[in-house]
Every structure is written in C-alpha cells, then in structure tokens.
Write an enzyme that holds these catalytic residues in place. Sequence first.
Site, mmCIF file in Angstrom:
data_model
loop_
_atom_site.group_PDB
_atom_site.id
_atom_site.type_symbol
_atom_site.label_atom_id
_atom_site.label_comp_id
_atom_site.label_asym_id
_atom_site.label_seq_id
_atom_site.Cartn_x
_atom_site.Cartn_y
_atom_site.Cartn_z
ATOM 1 N N TYR A 94 5.788 13.808 4.272
ATOM 2 C CA TYR A 94 5.805 12.541 5.017
ATOM 3 C C TYR A 94 6.140 12.742 6.493
ATOM 4 O O TYR A 94 6.572 11.803 7.161
ATOM 5 C CB TYR A 94 6.797 11.576 4.360
ATOM 6 C CG TYR A 94 6.254 10.875 3.132
ATOM 7 C CD1 TYR A 94 5.036 10.179 3.165
ATOM 8 C CD2 TYR A 94 6.959 10.878 1.931
ATOM 9 C CE1 TYR A 94 4.544 9.531 2.040
ATOM 10 C CE2 TYR A 94 6.473 10.230 0.799
ATOM 11 C CZ TYR A 94 5.260 9.553 0.867
ATOM 12 O OH TYR A 94 4.772 8.897 -0.240
ATOM 13 N N PHE B 247 11.744 3.489 7.993
ATOM 14 C CA PHE B 247 11.775 3.597 6.528
ATOM 15 C C PHE B 247 11.733 5.047 6.032
ATOM 16 O O PHE B 247 11.713 5.292 4.823
ATOM 17 C CB PHE B 247 10.622 2.800 5.907
ATOM 18 C CG PHE B 247 9.248 3.193 6.391
ATOM 19 C CD1 PHE B 247 8.561 4.263 5.820
ATOM 20 C CD2 PHE B 247 8.616 2.482 7.408
ATOM 21 C CE1 PHE B 247 7.294 4.631 6.255
ATOM 22 C CE2 PHE B 247 7.344 2.844 7.856
ATOM 23 C CZ PHE B 247 6.689 3.912 7.282
ATOM 24 N N ARG C 211 -8.651 5.895 -2.060
ATOM 25 C CA ARG C 211 -7.883 4.942 -1.243
ATOM 26 C C ARG C 211 -8.249 3.509 -1.646
ATOM 27 O O ARG C 211 -7.388 2.640 -1.707
ATOM 28 C CB ARG C 211 -8.159 5.148 0.254
ATOM 29 C CG ARG C 211 -7.619 6.443 0.834
ATOM 30 C CD ARG C 211 -6.125 6.475 0.964
ATOM 31 N NE ARG C 211 -5.585 5.491 1.881
ATOM 32 C CZ ARG C 211 -4.307 5.464 2.283
ATOM 33 N NH1 ARG C 211 -3.446 6.385 1.857
ATOM 34 N NH2 ARG C 211 -3.888 4.529 3.088
ATOM 35 N N THR D 207 -1.568 -0.458 1.381
ATOM 36 C CA THR D 207 -0.194 0.065 1.302
ATOM 37 C C THR D 207 0.785 -0.981 0.775
ATOM 38 O O THR D 207 1.603 -0.702 -0.106
ATOM 39 C CB THR D 207 0.261 0.543 2.701
ATOM 40 O OG1 THR D 207 -0.706 1.464 3.193
ATOM 41 C CG2 THR D 207 1.630 1.192 2.642
ATOM 42 N N ARG E 122 -2.399 -0.693 -6.803
ATOM 43 C CA ARG E 122 -1.262 -1.390 -6.195
ATOM 44 C C ARG E 122 -1.360 -2.902 -6.373
ATOM 45 O O ARG E 122 -0.346 -3.576 -6.540
ATOM 46 C CB ARG E 122 -1.170 -1.017 -4.705
ATOM 47 C CG ARG E 122 -0.651 0.412 -4.491
ATOM 48 C CD ARG E 122 -0.935 0.895 -3.097
ATOM 49 N NE ARG E 122 -0.256 2.154 -2.780
ATOM 50 C CZ ARG E 122 -0.458 2.835 -1.655
ATOM 51 N NH1 ARG E 122 -1.309 2.388 -0.744
ATOM 52 N NH2 ARG E 122 0.196 3.965 -1.434
ATOM 53 N N GLU F 82 -2.169 18.314 2.400
ATOM 54 C CA GLU F 82 -1.348 17.924 1.248
ATOM 55 C C GLU F 82 -1.673 18.756 0.008
ATOM 56 O O GLU F 82 -0.771 19.120 -0.752
ATOM 57 C CB GLU F 82 -1.521 16.421 0.977
ATOM 58 C CG GLU F 82 -0.921 15.585 2.105
ATOM 59 C CD GLU F 82 -1.269 14.105 2.045
ATOM 60 O OE1 GLU F 82 -0.775 13.358 2.908
ATOM 61 O OE2 GLU F 82 -2.040 13.673 1.154
HETATM 62 P P1 DAT Z 1 -0.042 4.867 2.337
HETATM 63 O O1 DAT Z 1 0.887 5.286 1.229
HETATM 64 O O2 DAT Z 1 -0.889 3.701 1.933
HETATM 65 O O3 DAT Z 1 -0.849 6.009 2.899
HETATM 66 P P2 DAT Z 1 1.569 5.039 4.755
HETATM 67 O O4 DAT Z 1 1.106 6.445 4.885
HETATM 68 O O5 DAT Z 1 1.434 4.156 5.953
HETATM 69 O O6 DAT Z 1 0.867 4.303 3.531
HETATM 70 O O7 DAT Z 1 3.106 5.025 4.346
HETATM 71 C C1 DAT Z 1 3.612 5.937 3.391
HETATM 72 C C2 DAT Z 1 4.539 5.212 2.472
HETATM 73 O O8 DAT Z 1 5.681 4.761 3.205
HETATM 74 C C3 DAT Z 1 3.953 3.952 1.837
HETATM 75 O O9 DAT Z 1 3.235 4.222 0.653
HETATM 76 C C4 DAT Z 1 5.186 3.139 1.559
HETATM 77 C C5 DAT Z 1 6.109 3.508 2.699
HETATM 78 N N1 DAT Z 1 6.001 2.511 3.793
HETATM 79 C C6 DAT Z 1 4.991 2.369 4.667
HETATM 80 N N2 DAT Z 1 5.213 1.368 5.528
HETATM 81 C C7 DAT Z 1 6.422 0.870 5.187
HETATM 82 C C8 DAT Z 1 7.235 -0.187 5.688
HETATM 83 N N3 DAT Z 1 6.848 -0.928 6.724
HETATM 84 N N4 DAT Z 1 8.416 -0.423 5.067
HETATM 85 C C9 DAT Z 1 8.826 0.326 4.013
HETATM 86 N N5 DAT Z 1 8.106 1.339 3.489
HETATM 87 C C10 DAT Z 1 6.929 1.597 4.065
HETATM 88 MG MG MG Z 2 -0.300 7.671 4.002
#
Ligand code: DAT
Ligand code: MG
Length: 149
Positions: free
Chosen positions: A49, A57, A85, A91, A102, A126
């Site tokens: 991450y 977060f 996706r 998300t 989801r 990844e």
């Molecule tokens: P995704 O998992 O759809 O690729 P992302 O890469 O933007 O989404 O974020 C990774 C993860 O982090 C997501 O599955 C959940 C968490 N996340 C993202 N945005 C968030 C937020 N605004 N508040 C809390 N958790 C969040």
């Molecule tokens: Mg992501």
Amino acid sequence: MQQTFLAIKPDGVQRGLTGKIISRLEEKGFKLIGMKLMKVTNELAERHYGEHKDKPFFKGLVSFITSGPIVAMVWEGKNVISSLRKIMGKTNPLDAELGTVRGDFAVDIGKNVVHGSDGEESAKREIALFFKEEELIKWEQDIQKWIYE
Ligand code: DAT
Ligand code: MG
C-alpha cells in the site's frame, strides 16, 4: 494474456466469502494461476500500500490487512485487470453497483472485502510482491476455446 493480482481481504476470509468470490471469477472464464492463504506482515502491507503512505487512512489500512489471513491470487485472461476491477466494484461499497462483489457484500470503505490491481504496472508489482515465479502455475485451460473467439 494479461495477469492481475487479487486478494480476498481479512474481512472476506472471516465472513466465509472466499468460495463465492472465486466462483464468480471462475464462472466469468478467467484462469487461476496462483493462490495462497497467508498472513500479511507489516512490512509487506506497507510496501503493497506504499502509494497511500501519506493518506490519513494508511495506518488503519495496514493494521486491517494484517489483522487476519488473506487469500492472495493471480488471475489470467483477456483484459483481466479492468475486468476484475469491474467485478469488484467501486472502492466505496456505497458507490459500488449491485452485482459487484463490493456492491453485494460490503457496507464500509474500510471493510470492502477485496483488493485488485488497478493497472498493468501495479499488477506486475503486486504479483512480484506476493508470489515467487515458481508459485505461478502454467496450465492449459481446456474450456478456453469456448470463452475466447
Ligand atoms: P481500491 O482498493 O479500490 O484500489 P484504493 O487503492 O484507492 O482503492 O485504496 C486502497 C484501500 O484503502 C481501499 O480498498 C480501502 C482503503 N481506503 C481508500 N480510501 C479510503 C478512505 N477515504 N477512507 C478509508 N479507507 C480508504
Ligand atoms: Mg488500489
């Protein structure tokens, strides 16, 4: 053929959704080429991450993904990255369409059941982060002639 990394997060495993989610991808026609149940270490979580390290977060995300076993997988198929996706949904589960993982199985953004690579570069990164080359199985999927034109 494209490959992508997909993980069932600790909430999905705890809730017994592993089989249902895998079924959706099998039924779609994609090929599973790597899979393991594993506990993510803090170090792996922080690397995985990494793009979110400055987000508010981030700490919660790392502690969540390390809180129980995940099922890590590599799937192969035509346009599999964007297709998975779509199957995962947006998300935030509130924005995810019904019929997506989801949309059907999640309520809160921090417990959104699945992770999937968001592009070719992240898929490569990844897959390499979670799997050794020899853990990816090359096999012929006999039904492919009924899936691809
Ligand atoms: P995704 O998992 O759809 O690729 P992302 O890469 O933007 O989404 O974020 C990774 C993860 O982090 C997501 O599955 C959940 C968490 N996340 C993202 N945005 C968030 C937020 N605004 N508040 C809390 N958790 C969040
Ligand atoms: Mg992501």
